[in-house]
Design a protein around this motif. Structure first.
Motif, PDB file in Angstrom:
ATOM      1  N   PRO A  94     -28.011 -33.008 -27.998  1.00  0.00           N
ATOM      2  CA  PRO A  94     -27.315 -34.223 -27.688  1.00  0.00           C
ATOM      3  C   PRO A  94     -25.863 -34.354 -28.539  1.00  0.00           C
ATOM      4  O   PRO A  94     -25.003 -34.838 -28.116  1.00  0.00           O
ATOM      5  CB  PRO A  94     -28.028 -35.239 -27.831  1.00  0.00           C
ATOM      6  CG  PRO A  94     -29.530 -34.634 -27.589  1.00  0.00           C
ATOM      7  CD  PRO A  94     -29.464 -33.513 -28.175  1.00  0.00           C
ATOM      8  N   LEU A  95     -25.921 -33.639 -29.678  1.00  0.00           N
ATOM      9  CA  LEU A  95     -24.663 -33.999 -30.767  1.00  0.00           C
ATOM     10  C   LEU A  95     -23.530 -32.879 -30.464  1.00  0.00           C
ATOM     11  O   LEU A  95     -22.717 -32.673 -30.888  1.00  0.00           O
ATOM     12  CB  LEU A  95     -25.274 -33.901 -32.084  1.00  0.00           C
ATOM     13  CG  LEU A  95     -26.100 -34.996 -32.494  1.00  0.00           C
ATOM     14  CD1 LEU A  95     -26.511 -34.693 -33.836  1.00  0.00           C
ATOM     15  CD2 LEU A  95     -25.651 -36.225 -32.068  1.00  0.00           C
ATOM     16  N   LEU A  96     -23.860 -31.884 -29.264  1.00  0.00           N
ATOM     17  CA  LEU A  96     -22.722 -31.066 -29.029  1.00  0.00           C
ATOM     18  C   LEU A  96     -21.698 -31.940 -28.317  1.00  0.00           C
ATOM     19  O   LEU A  96     -21.921 -32.838 -27.623  1.00  0.00           O
ATOM     20  CB  LEU A  96     -23.324 -30.072 -27.999  1.00  0.00           C
ATOM     21  CG  LEU A  96     -24.245 -28.871 -28.398  1.00  0.00           C
ATOM     22  CD1 LEU A  96     -24.825 -28.035 -27.520  1.00  0.00           C
ATOM     23  CD2 LEU A  96     -23.639 -28.114 -29.541  1.00  0.00           C
ATOM     24  N   THR A  97     -20.394 -31.437 -28.305  1.00  0.00           N
ATOM     25  CA  THR A  97     -19.306 -32.247 -27.795  1.00  0.00           C
ATOM     26  C   THR A  97     -19.427 -32.369 -26.175  1.00  0.00           C
ATOM     27  O   THR A  97     -20.011 -31.492 -25.447  1.00  0.00           O
ATOM     28  CB  THR A  97     -17.989 -31.749 -28.129  1.00  0.00           C
ATOM     29  OG1 THR A  97     -17.924 -30.406 -27.808  1.00  0.00           O
ATOM     30  CG2 THR A  97     -17.844 -31.779 -29.489  1.00  0.00           C
TER      31      THR A  97
ATOM     32  N   LEU B 100     -15.398 -25.831 -35.535  1.00  0.00           N
ATOM     33  CA  LEU B 100     -16.434 -26.359 -34.957  1.00  0.00           C
ATOM     34  C   LEU B 100     -16.243 -27.663 -34.245  1.00  0.00           C
ATOM     35  O   LEU B 100     -17.227 -28.038 -33.428  1.00  0.00           O
ATOM     36  CB  LEU B 100     -17.718 -26.277 -36.066  1.00  0.00           C
ATOM     37  CG  LEU B 100     -18.162 -24.837 -36.295  1.00  0.00           C
ATOM     38  CD1 LEU B 100     -19.081 -25.244 -37.490  1.00  0.00           C
ATOM     39  CD2 LEU B 100     -19.062 -24.311 -35.274  1.00  0.00           C
ATOM     40  N   LYS B 101     -15.188 -28.481 -34.551  1.00  0.00           N
ATOM     41  CA  LYS B 101     -14.970 -29.792 -34.114  1.00  0.00           C
ATOM     42  C   LYS B 101     -14.902 -29.900 -32.741  1.00  0.00           C
ATOM     43  O   LYS B 101     -15.108 -30.679 -31.974  1.00  0.00           O
ATOM     44  CB  LYS B 101     -13.806 -30.383 -34.984  1.00  0.00           C
ATOM     45  CG  LYS B 101     -13.368 -31.663 -34.412  1.00  0.00           C
ATOM     46  CD  LYS B 101     -14.176 -32.673 -35.364  1.00  0.00           C
ATOM     47  CE  LYS B 101     -13.489 -34.071 -35.155  1.00  0.00           C
ATOM     48  NZ  LYS B 101     -13.342 -34.687 -33.569  1.00  0.00           N
ATOM     49  N   LYS B 102     -14.598 -28.624 -32.314  1.00  0.00           N
ATOM     50  CA  LYS B 102     -14.440 -28.578 -30.836  1.00  0.00           C
ATOM     51  C   LYS B 102     -15.650 -28.342 -29.926  1.00  0.00           C
ATOM     52  O   LYS B 102     -15.770 -28.800 -28.670  1.00  0.00           O
ATOM     53  CB  LYS B 102     -13.564 -27.343 -30.455  1.00  0.00           C
ATOM     54  CG  LYS B 102     -13.189 -27.190 -28.799  1.00  0.00           C
ATOM     55  CD  LYS B 102     -12.299 -28.401 -28.573  1.00  0.00           C
ATOM     56  CE  LYS B 102     -12.110 -28.213 -26.821  1.00  0.00           C
ATOM     57  NZ  LYS B 102     -11.143 -29.327 -26.571  1.00  0.00           N
ATOM     58  N   VAL B 103     -16.595 -27.879 -30.626  1.00  0.00           N
ATOM     59  CA  VAL B 103     -17.914 -27.786 -30.058  1.00  0.00           C
ATOM     60  C   VAL B 103     -19.285 -28.607 -30.335  1.00  0.00           C
ATOM     61  O   VAL B 103     -20.272 -28.990 -29.967  1.00  0.00           O
ATOM     62  CB  VAL B 103     -18.649 -26.374 -30.015  1.00  0.00           C
ATOM     63  CG1 VAL B 103     -17.448 -25.345 -29.247  1.00  0.00           C
ATOM     64  CG2 VAL B 103     -18.678 -25.623 -31.705  1.00  0.00           C
ATOM     65  N   MET B 104     -18.849 -29.308 -31.753  1.00  0.00           N
ATOM     66  CA  MET B 104     -19.959 -29.968 -32.560  1.00  0.00           C
ATOM     67  C   MET B 104     -19.241 -31.521 -32.738  1.00  0.00           C
ATOM     68  O   MET B 104     -17.970 -31.424 -33.099  1.00  0.00           O
ATOM     69  CB  MET B 104     -20.382 -29.519 -33.744  1.00  0.00           C
ATOM     70  CG  MET B 104     -21.131 -28.235 -33.560  1.00  0.00           C
ATOM     71  SD  MET B 104     -21.854 -27.526 -35.107  1.00  0.00           S
ATOM     72  CE  MET B 104     -22.093 -25.992 -34.986  1.00  0.00           C
TER      73      MET B 104
END
Length: 324
Positions: free
Chosen positions: A162-165, A293-297
């Protein structure tokens, strides 16, 4: 494999712009051009290949295989070992992470790959062997694989999906809808435009993060002096290992590039275990990697990932100093 990119970066920065190779600016700009082109190339290639795999390979069968209880955690070891034999730095591993998540591979297994891939590769192992001997090389290699295996397993237990973007969730949702309605007997030529378009859409979605992340790494690579760290890590006190890891995280380099720096550290009196912990933090965790990783997490997921891996690297550093 990427010599042509390096030659282009050298030509552009040193010849066209006339910036000296020995200057901080020249080093930083060369690093930026080389890594930007390399990572964007890798990103498109890997996502494109994963698109082909997703189009033809029964990914649900692979997911079921990786989730079988009879593997007893070996799926994490397999992913970690695969990470060890792929010659990628932390930022280059992010495109594969995206591809794995897109392909439906369990998140914990994907984390096992993401942790190990930058830590261990054949070039770094060869350099380590020549500089520090077989004992240190074996401890470094095995610990890197175990770090990914255990770290991936632990992160997998947290149920972090659930913490994936929302961006990733949308990709997964669209893929499920596509799988439901897509004709199974399309030829490769018929599938190719959709595969290419999908790969390019993903590249466009992360390109800004790639450029920002590499720019941060290039600035650190060109302007932070090596002897800055050696001066503070040579005492051998218990706190030098955590300090080495904290200092290493903001840095950015691949394992092959940092091994010669570690040799300098050791020559100046830094304990080998402390130096290896610094290297693992530098190649396994970095601000540029977090930016990508900010794009995916979400930030919470990045913090959990960085926290777990940082703790494991610190514990490894203490263990290295005991064994070495």
């Amino acid at each position: 494999m990427f010599d042509w990119i390096q030659h282009f970066a050298d030509w552009l920065i040193y010849s066209v712009f006339g910036i000296g190779a020995e200057t901080h600016l020249g080093t930083a700009l060369n690093f930026f051009v080389y890594d930007t082109l390399k990572i964007l190339f890798l990103l498109f290639l890997i996502v494109f290949l994963m698109g082909i795999v997703n189009a033809y390979f029964p990914i649900e069968r692979l997911k079921n295989y990786l989730n079988r209880k009879k593997l007893y955690g070996l799926e994490y070891l397999f992913a970690s070992t695969f990470g060890a034999i792929t010659p990628f730095c932390s930022c280059s591993s992010v495109p594969l992470f995206i591809g794995f998540v897109q392909g439906g591979i369990p998140l914990g297994v994907t984390f096992a790959f993401l942790i190990t891939s930058p830590l261990v590769n054949e070039v770094a192992v060869a350099m380590f062997l020549g500089m520090f001997g077989i004992k240190a090389t074996l401890i470094y290699t095995i610990s890197g694989i175990l770090l990914g295996t255990i770290g991936g397993w632990l992160l997998g237990k947290f149920n972090l999906e659930p913490l994936l973007t929302d961006w990733v969730k949308k990709i997964l949702e669209n893929k499920m809808q596509q799988d439901e309605y897509e004709e199974e007997k399309l030829t490769f030529r018929q599938r190719l435009p959709d595969i290419t378009r999908g790969a390019w859409d993903i590249v466009k979605g992360v390109i800004l993060y790639v450029i920002i992340g590499i720019a941060i790494g290039a600035a650190m690579h060109g302007y932070v002096p090596e002897n800055f760290f050696g001066a503070y890590l040579g005492g051998g006190q218990w706190w030098t290992v955590p300090l080495a890891v904290i200092l290493g995280v903001p840095m950015y380099a691949n394992a092959a590039g940092i091994v010669p720096v570690i040799q300098v550290f050791v020559a100046k009196g830094v304990p080998l275990g402390t130096a290896i912990a610094f290297m693992m933090a530098t190649v396994g965790l970095s601000i540029p990697e977090a930016t990508l990783l900010k794009k995916v997490m979400t930030m919470k997921l990045i913090a959990i990932y960085f926290g777990v891996v940082t703790l494991f690297i610190i514990l490894s550093g203490f263990l290295f100093n005991i064994l070495l």
